[in-house]
Design a protein around this motif. Structure first.
Motif, PDB file in Angstrom:
ATOM      1  N   ALA A 256      60.490-115.345 -65.751  1.00 13.93           N
ATOM      2  CA  ALA A 256      60.763-116.779 -65.728  1.00 13.93           C
ATOM      3  C   ALA A 256      60.916-117.279 -64.289  1.00 13.93           C
ATOM      4  CB  ALA A 256      62.031-117.087 -66.517  1.00 13.93           C
ATOM      5  N   SER A 257      60.421-118.501 -64.059  1.00 17.89           N
ATOM      6  CA  SER A 257      60.543-119.106 -62.743  1.00 17.89           C
ATOM      7  C   SER A 257      60.696-120.608 -62.920  1.00 17.89           C
ATOM      8  CB  SER A 257      59.312-118.789 -61.886  1.00 17.89           C
ATOM      9  OG  SER A 257      58.170-119.461 -62.385  1.00 17.89           O
ATOM     10  N   LEU A 258      60.903-121.321 -61.804  1.00 16.88           N
ATOM     11  CA  LEU A 258      61.076-122.765 -61.848  1.00 16.88           C
ATOM     12  C   LEU A 258      59.740-123.502 -61.886  1.00 16.88           C
ATOM     13  CD1 LEU A 258      64.005-123.200 -59.281  1.00 16.88           C
ATOM     14  CD2 LEU A 258      64.115-123.236 -61.781  1.00 16.88           C
ATOM     15  N   VAL A 259      58.632-122.777 -61.786  1.00 16.94           N
ATOM     16  CA  VAL A 259      57.317-123.411 -61.837  1.00 16.94           C
ATOM     17  C   VAL A 259      57.003-123.764 -63.288  1.00 16.94           C
ATOM     18  CG1 VAL A 259      54.861-123.133 -61.367  1.00 16.94           C
ATOM     19  CG2 VAL A 259      56.561-122.104 -59.840  1.00 16.94           C
ATOM     20  N   PRO A 260      56.763-125.049 -63.600  1.00 17.15           N
ATOM     21  CA  PRO A 260      56.502-125.435 -64.993  1.00 17.15           C
ATOM     22  C   PRO A 260      55.235-124.765 -65.534  1.00 17.15           C
ATOM     23  CG  PRO A 260      56.975-127.352 -63.631  1.00 17.15           C
ATOM     24  CD  PRO A 260      56.776-126.202 -62.696  1.00 17.15           C
ATOM     25  N   VAL A 261      55.293-124.341 -66.785  1.00 24.27           N
ATOM     26  CA  VAL A 261      54.152-123.725 -67.448  1.00 24.27           C
ATOM     27  C   VAL A 261      54.068-124.264 -68.870  1.00 24.27           C
ATOM     28  CG1 VAL A 261      54.199-121.589 -66.111  1.00 24.27           C
ATOM     29  CG2 VAL A 261      55.548-121.767 -68.219  1.00 24.27           C
ATOM     30  N   LEU A 262      52.907-124.096 -69.470  1.00 26.60           N
ATOM     31  CA  LEU A 262      52.773-124.440 -70.880  1.00 26.60           C
ATOM     32  C   LEU A 262      53.424-123.358 -71.741  1.00 26.60           C
ATOM     33  CD1 LEU A 262      51.487-126.614 -72.692  1.00 26.60           C
ATOM     34  CD2 LEU A 262      49.477-125.133 -72.866  1.00 26.60           C
ATOM     35  N   ALA A 263      53.201-122.085 -71.352  1.00 26.24           N
ATOM     36  CA  ALA A 263      53.800-120.969 -72.097  1.00 26.24           C
ATOM     37  C   ALA A 263      53.647-119.694 -71.290  1.00 26.24           C
ATOM     38  CB  ALA A 263      53.134-120.809 -73.458  1.00 26.24           C
ATOM     39  N   VAL A 264      54.497-118.734 -71.595  1.00 24.50           N
ATOM     40  CA  VAL A 264      54.382-117.373 -71.062  1.00 24.50           C
ATOM     41  C   VAL A 264      54.230-116.440 -72.261  1.00 24.50           C
ATOM     42  CG1 VAL A 264      55.489-115.511 -69.784  1.00 24.50           C
ATOM     43  CG2 VAL A 264      55.734-117.883 -69.003  1.00 24.50           C
ATOM     44  N   VAL A 265      53.144-115.664 -72.281  1.00 23.10           N
ATOM     45  CA  VAL A 265      52.838-114.796 -73.412  1.00 23.10           C
ATOM     46  C   VAL A 265      52.938-113.347 -72.957  1.00 23.10           C
ATOM     47  CG1 VAL A 265      51.157-114.204 -75.190  1.00 23.10           C
ATOM     48  CG2 VAL A 265      51.253-116.545 -74.297  1.00 23.10           C
ATOM     49  N   THR A 266      53.770-112.578 -73.632  1.00 23.20           N
ATOM     50  CA  THR A 266      53.910-111.148 -73.346  1.00 23.20           C
ATOM     51  C   THR A 266      53.382-110.366 -74.544  1.00 23.20           C
ATOM     52  OG1 THR A 266      55.893-111.593 -72.026  1.00 23.20           O
ATOM     53  CG2 THR A 266      55.491-109.307 -72.689  1.00 23.20           C
ATOM     54  N   THR A 267      52.322-109.589 -74.317  1.00 23.70           N
ATOM     55  CA  THR A 267      51.639-108.875 -75.388  1.00 23.70           C
ATOM     56  C   THR A 267      51.755-107.372 -75.176  1.00 23.70           C
ATOM     57  OG1 THR A 267      50.048-110.672 -75.645  1.00 23.70           O
ATOM     58  CG2 THR A 267      49.433-108.539 -76.572  1.00 23.70           C
ATOM     59  N   HIS A 268      52.080-106.659 -76.257  1.00 21.96           N
ATOM     60  CA  HIS A 268      52.142-105.194 -76.230  1.00 21.96           C
ATOM     61  C   HIS A 268      51.118-104.636 -77.219  1.00 21.96           C
ATOM     62  CE1 HIS A 268      55.770-105.174 -73.762  1.00 21.96           C
ATOM     63  NE2 HIS A 268      56.289-106.084 -74.586  1.00 21.96           N
ATOM     64  N   ALA A 269      50.447-103.554 -76.810  1.00 21.06           N
ATOM     65  CA  ALA A 269      49.464-102.897 -77.674  1.00 21.06           C
ATOM     66  C   ALA A 269      49.594-101.394 -77.522  1.00 21.06           C
ATOM     67  CB  ALA A 269      48.044-103.344 -77.327  1.00 21.06           C
ATOM     68  N   ASP A 270      49.792-100.706 -78.633  1.00 20.40           N
ATOM     69  CA  ASP A 270      49.882 -99.253 -78.646  1.00 20.40           C
ATOM     70  C   ASP A 270      48.471 -98.688 -78.762  1.00 20.40           C
ATOM     71  OD1 ASP A 270      50.446 -96.602 -78.898  1.00 20.40           O
ATOM     72  OD2 ASP A 270      51.382 -96.749 -80.879  1.00 20.40           O
TER      73      ASP A 270
END
Length: 461
Positions: free
Chosen positions: A100-114
């Motif tokens: 997370a940061s102070l720069v505005p974003v639409l979304a942050v997506v964190t994806t995990h794949a086994d």
């Protein structure tokens, strides 16, 4: 003073409303575009979307997408699946995201794949960490993602130990277009990888780098691959080693790809060494079909196992490699070995529609092409020896050499080859057109028999 206080109060209220309402709006927007984005993950004939699920929240949403390889990417039945689990932190601030940061974003997506789920019949000990992809989607809907697969050392087993794998951390970055519907740039770095089979054999590489940038039309058409070394050892004394590999692919015009490949040092399974250079271009071919060719070739038994005589090769595989209307042009082919260099140039074009065939002759009859090939005398003698079947007869070497020399003279007399450089090299020119073949300027009605002979000879080389 009262006006200033009211302004501050209203500012706080508006900011609070934005912080509360905006994430809800982002969740609604991502949910509305989810199916369209997932559809871009499907590659017909190679990768299919099995299921998708989106759980929309106010500040955080979660998504699960299940993919299944298909066609030539599926070597076992049932085909395995890989699951992409994503946490989507809504903007504009996305406070809950790991970065997370102070720069505005639409979304942050964190994806995990086994990735081990692609081999469900094997046990990995200790289990490697999943692949992690962190994506930041900016307010203009364009995004940037960072990929990481931590370094690991683990054993692979089934009922018994199968292999040991050791890999350095893999890192990468990706730039995407609107809501990841288009990839604009890609970078991948893999410092080292080693897979040692328990029964023998070794697959390894060092300092692999891949870069890609989009061209006109949005496709990743400009690509560069390099590696310090690549080792392919089957554990039976047949190893291929490549040193300082450099491959560039670019798009000089629509639907056309130019390829330049340079291998500074090439060691073949018979321990012969050399260099390799290829400059070529193609139009209308399917890159995924070529990517799966090594596995399909091995499944047919490879050259020693008779793959060149397998009906499936000509019925299914080659028409996928060269779809109807496609064209390959070779501007330079050079394999320089101790005995000299094999050089070639030419082009080949597939018909608009193939007729079903199970043989090399049936396939070649449908192609249009031209080939100019030159090779050194020692390599020609080896090829002639296999064509005559005298390589492993046990006869005295002098008798074998005499038969080989006689065979070479017969090829020259029939104008199938032409000596150059005072007999140090030999040249052949082949033209395929409308089911007919011309060799060195002469029509060859019996070319089909010649192709069958060359097929048989190639299996023993």
């Amino acid at each position: 003073m009262r006006f200033l206080i009211k302004t501050l109060i209203w500012g706080v209220v508006v900011l609070a409303l934005l912080c509360v309402a905006a994430p809800y709006g982002v969740g609604w927007l991502v949910a509305a575009r989810f199916d369209r984005v997932v559809a871009h993950l499907s590659v017909p004939g190679y990768l299919q979307v099995v299921s998708r699920d989106f759980d929309r929240g106010w500040f955080v949403s979660r998504a699960t997408v299940v993919l299944r390889p298909s066609g030539p990417l599926c070597r076992t039945r049932p085909c395995p699946v890989i699951t992409l689990d994503s946490r989507i932190d809504h903007g504009p601030l996305a406070w809950g995201a790991a970065d997370a940061s102070l720069v505005p974003v639409l979304a942050v997506v964190t994806t995990h794949a086994d990735l081990t789920s692609l081999w469900p019949r094997y046990v990995f000990s200790p289990a490697p960490d999943p692949l992690t992809i962190t994506s930041r989607i900016r307010l203009n809907s364009r995004g940037q993602a960072w990929l990481r697969l931590d370094g690991a050392s683990f054993d692979v087993s089934r009922q018994h130990p199968v292999a040991h794998v050791k890999t350095a951390a893999v890192t990468g970055a990706l730039q995407s277009g609107l809501l990841a519907r288009r990839i604009d740039g890609l970078r991948l770095d893999w410092p080292s990888f080693s897979l040692v089979r328990q029964s023998g054999g070794h697959l390894a590489w060092r300092n692999v780098h891949f870069r890609a940038q989009s061209a006109a039309g949005g496709a990743l058409a400009n690509r560069h691959f390099s590696a310090d070394s690549i080792t392919l050892d089957n554990g039976s004394g047949h190893a291929t080693r490549l040193t300082h590999v450099d491959l560039t692919m670019r798009r000089p015009q629509p639907k056309t790809t130019a390829v330049a490949l340079n291998i500074e040092k090439l060691v073949l399974p018979d321990n012969s060494q050399g260099t390799f250079i290829l400059e070529a271009r193609q139009r209308g071919m399917n890159p995924l079909a070529w990517a799966t060719l090594p596995g399909r070739w091995s499944a047919l038994g490879g050259r020693p196992g008779g793959a060149l005589n397998a009906p499936k090769l000509y019925r299914d595989i080659v028409p996928e490699l060269l779809p109807g209307g496609s064209r390959i042009q070779i501007d330079r082919f050079e394999l320089a070995m101790r005995d000299g260099a094999i050089r070639a140039r030419g082009h080949i074009q597939a018909p608009p529609h193939y007729r079903r065939t199970d043989t090399a002759v049936g396939l070649l009859s449908q192609l249009q092409g031209r080939l100019r090939l030159s090779l050194p005398r020692p390599i020609l003698r080896r090829l002639t020896a296999y064509m005559l079947g005298v390589a492993d007869t046990g006869d005295p070497q002098a008798a074998i050499d005499a038969r080989i020399d006689a065979g070479v003279r017969e090829l020259v007399a029939r104008d199938l080859i032409a000596p150059v450089d005072d007999g140090k090299r030999y040249r052949i020119q082949i033209v395929l057109e409308d089911g007919r073949m011309r060799i060195n300027g002469r029509d060859r009605p019996g070319w089909k028999v010649l192709v069958d002979q060359l097929q048989a000879a190639a299996q023993g080389l």
